[in-house]
Design a protein around this motif. Structure first.
Motif, short mmCIF file in Angstrom:
data_model
loop_
_atom_site.label_atom_id
_atom_site.label_comp_id
_atom_site.label_asym_id
_atom_site.label_seq_id
_atom_site.Cartn_x
_atom_site.Cartn_y
_atom_site.Cartn_z
N HIS A 132 3.25 8.82 -4.43
CA HIS A 132 2.17 7.98 -5.49
C HIS A 132 2.87 6.75 -6.04
N LEU A 133 2.30 5.68 -6.30
CA LEU A 133 2.97 4.59 -6.38
C LEU A 133 2.51 3.70 -7.67
N LEU A 134 3.50 3.37 -8.42
CA LEU A 134 3.06 2.25 -9.61
C LEU A 134 3.94 0.94 -9.26
N ILE A 135 3.36 -0.06 -8.72
CA ILE A 135 3.86 -1.06 -8.35
C ILE A 135 3.75 -2.23 -9.45
N GLU A 136 5.02 -2.71 -9.92
CA GLU A 136 5.07 -3.82 -10.96
C GLU A 136 4.14 -5.11 -10.45
N LYS A 137 3.53 -5.71 -11.23
CA LYS A 137 2.74 -6.98 -10.86
C LYS A 137 3.81 -8.06 -10.70
N PRO A 138 3.34 -8.86 -9.85
CA PRO A 138 2.00 -8.76 -8.95
C PRO A 138 2.27 -7.73 -7.58
N LEU A 139 1.52 -7.44 -7.13
CA LEU A 139 1.55 -6.58 -6.03
C LEU A 139 2.55 -7.08 -4.98
N HIS A 184 4.24 -11.25 -3.10
CA HIS A 184 4.29 -12.52 -3.48
C HIS A 184 3.29 -13.35 -2.45
N ASN A 185 2.73 -12.75 -1.46
CA ASN A 185 1.56 -13.03 -0.60
C ASN A 185 0.66 -11.82 -0.31
N LEU A 186 0.01 -12.23 0.78
CA LEU A 186 -1.10 -11.35 1.00
C LEU A 186 -0.78 -10.31 2.26
N ASP A 187 0.69 -10.60 2.77
CA ASP A 187 0.74 -10.07 4.02
C ASP A 187 1.23 -8.65 3.77
N GLY A 188 0.55 -7.75 4.46
CA GLY A 188 0.89 -6.31 4.47
C GLY A 188 0.10 -5.55 3.25
N VAL A 189 -0.75 -6.30 2.55
CA VAL A 189 -1.15 -5.65 1.30
C VAL A 189 -2.35 -4.67 1.67
N SER A 190 -3.19 -5.34 2.30
CA SER A 190 -4.34 -4.28 2.87
C SER A 190 -3.90 -3.20 3.54
N GLU A 191 -2.92 -3.24 4.44
CA GLU A 191 -2.35 -2.34 5.05
C GLU A 191 -1.76 -1.14 4.15
N LEU A 192 -1.00 -1.59 3.06
CA LEU A 192 -0.52 -0.43 2.08
C LEU A 192 -1.49 0.06 1.44
N ILE A 193 -2.67 -0.46 1.03
CA ILE A 193 -3.72 0.36 0.34
C ILE A 193 -4.52 1.31 1.51
N GLU A 194 -4.72 0.87 2.48
CA GLU A 194 -5.23 1.77 3.58
C GLU A 194 -4.19 2.97 3.66
N ILE A 195 -3.00 2.84 3.89
CA ILE A 195 -2.20 3.92 3.65
C ILE A 195 -2.32 4.79 2.66
N CYS A 196 -2.38 4.33 1.46
CA CYS A 196 -2.37 5.22 0.33
C CYS A 196 -3.88 5.88 0.38
N GLN A 197 -4.84 5.39 0.81
CA GLN A 197 -6.06 5.80 1.01
C GLN A 197 -6.27 7.15 1.63
N LYS A 198 -5.41 6.83 2.80
CA LYS A 198 -5.67 7.96 4.01
C LYS A 198 -4.52 8.93 3.56
N GLN A 199 -3.56 8.98 2.86
CA GLN A 199 -2.56 9.87 2.29
C GLN A 199 -3.18 10.37 1.01
N ASN A 200 -4.34 9.98 0.47
CA ASN A 200 -5.00 10.48 -0.82
C ASN A 200 -3.80 10.47 -1.95
N SER A 201 -2.98 9.12 -1.90
CA SER A 201 -2.12 9.14 -2.99
C SER A 201 -2.48 7.85 -4.01
N CYS A 202 -2.09 8.02 -5.09
CA CYS A 202 -2.35 6.83 -6.31
C CYS A 202 -1.74 5.57 -5.83
N LEU A 203 -2.14 4.57 -6.15
CA LEU A 203 -1.76 3.25 -6.13
C LEU A 203 -2.15 2.49 -7.48
#
Length: 345
Positions: free
Chosen positions: A86-93, A95-114
């Motif tokens: 489970h992740l608490l990520i300091e702002k900003p998520l 510095h750019n958009l690279d890999g951000v959507s993929e991270l969110i998808e991984i957390c959703q699949k693992q049912n882990s908090c982001l």
């Protein structure tokens, strides 16, 4: 769920604060720190240090706080998310958009908090301001003015500002990313953003390689064909009179939030002065502790955090639009003058 293994990634000023919060909130946990280089020193409140993500993964933390420079967030976060942390990520998520959507998808699949660490949302005064806007205390909101500024060398008096993350492009610094709290809470209060126009510049002689001043005009998704709410947003590293204000101008008056004093005030259409409605002097760690309690509640009770990964992604999408908009120099007044003179002739 009993939490007994915690990882803090990064040990800068904010990482040290999160380490302290972790020990306070989970006093009996095994708390380890992941640093970018090996050290024999044991950080206060911790049980040990790692110098590689591989060591950290073997530790199998249940929760982790990502508090290293923004440009390094996603790579480490993805590796931890893949093992269900489970992740608490300091702002900003990031510095750019690279890999951000993929991270969110991984957390959703693992049912882990982001949870994205835009901690201003936890301030009682800002929550009250939002509630009053929702209650239409000033009627339909017609315009919004938002500003935040503080002289960068005074942010952290115990360190050289030009060596910090805020001053370096490669680490995700600059006023736009560092002060993106304003973009997050404006979305939270006034809705989704449809378009932006912006200017990024380095106005001062500060020893930095990033913008120190940002001016944004932001249009929100219209609630009707005739109501198109627009906000002006100013972010900077250069002002000596530290300021954090948001003023909503409505049909029945204006409502103002002061993020420095914790005051919410109203100027009614039939009055001659501002009237204070609310005052709560913010304690230094108050919003961070509320953020931690929300994070732990989401982890242990499978709840949705106040600021999700999608929220962090949407802020980055707005930031990307701001960057693209700022590349254009706009329309030069000379061009208009020349065109006008031709018409006159």
């Amino acid at each position: 769920m009993l939490i007994n293994r915690v990882l803090i990634v990064g040990l800068g000023s904010i990482g040290k604060r999160h380490l302290c919060f972790a020990r306070e909130q989970i006093p009996n946990a095994d708390i380890r720190v992941l640093r970018h280089k090996a050290s024999k020193d044991l950080p206060q409140h911790s049980n040990g240090c790692f110098s590689s993500i591989e060591e950290a993964i073997l530790f199998a933390p249940q929760i982790a706080v990502i508090a290293n420079p923004a440009s390094h967030h996603i790579g480490i976060a993805k590796k931890l998310a893949e093992i269900g942390v489970h992740l608490l990520i300091e702002k900003p998520l990031s510095h750019n958009l690279d890999g951000v959507s993929e991270l969110i998808e991984i957390c959703q699949k693992q049912n882990s908090c982001l949870l994205t660490g835009y901690n201003l949302r936890y301030l009682p005064s800002l929550k009250y301001f939002r509630e009053l806007i929702g209650e239409n205390i000033i009627g339909k909101v017609l315009s919004v003015n938002c500003e935040v500024g503080q002289y960068l060398p005074l942010w952290r008096s115990d360190s050289n500002y030009h060596q910090g993350v805020s001053a370096k492009r490669e680490l995700g610094g600059g006023a736009l990313l560092e002060l993106s709290h304003e973009i997050d809470y404006l979305r939270w209060i006034f809705g989704e953003v449809k378009w932006v126009k912006a200017s990024l510049s380095q106005q001062s002689a500060l020893e930095i390689d990033v913008e120190d001043t940002v001016h944004i005009i932001m249009g929100f998704m219209p609630s009707s064909s005739r109501h198109k709410l627009i906000a002006s947003v100013n972010l900077d590293f250069i002002r000596h009179d530290t300021s954090r204000l948001c003023t909503a101008i409505g049909e029945k008056g204006s409502l103002r939030w002061n993020g420095i004093t914790g005051e919410v005030s109203i100027y009614k259409s039939d009055s001659k002065d501002w009237c204070q409605l609310y005052s709560h002097k913010h304690q230094r760690d108050e919003s961070y502790l509320a953020e931690w309690k929300d994070f732990l509640s989401c982890v242990t009770k499978n709840k949705t955090p106040l600021i999700t990964g999608d929220d962090g992604l949407k802020v980055l999408q707005i930031i990307e639009a701001v960057r693209k908009s700022s590349v254009s120099d706009g329309i030069m007044l000379d061009e208009v003058i020349i065109q006008t003179s031709k018409v006159v002739k």
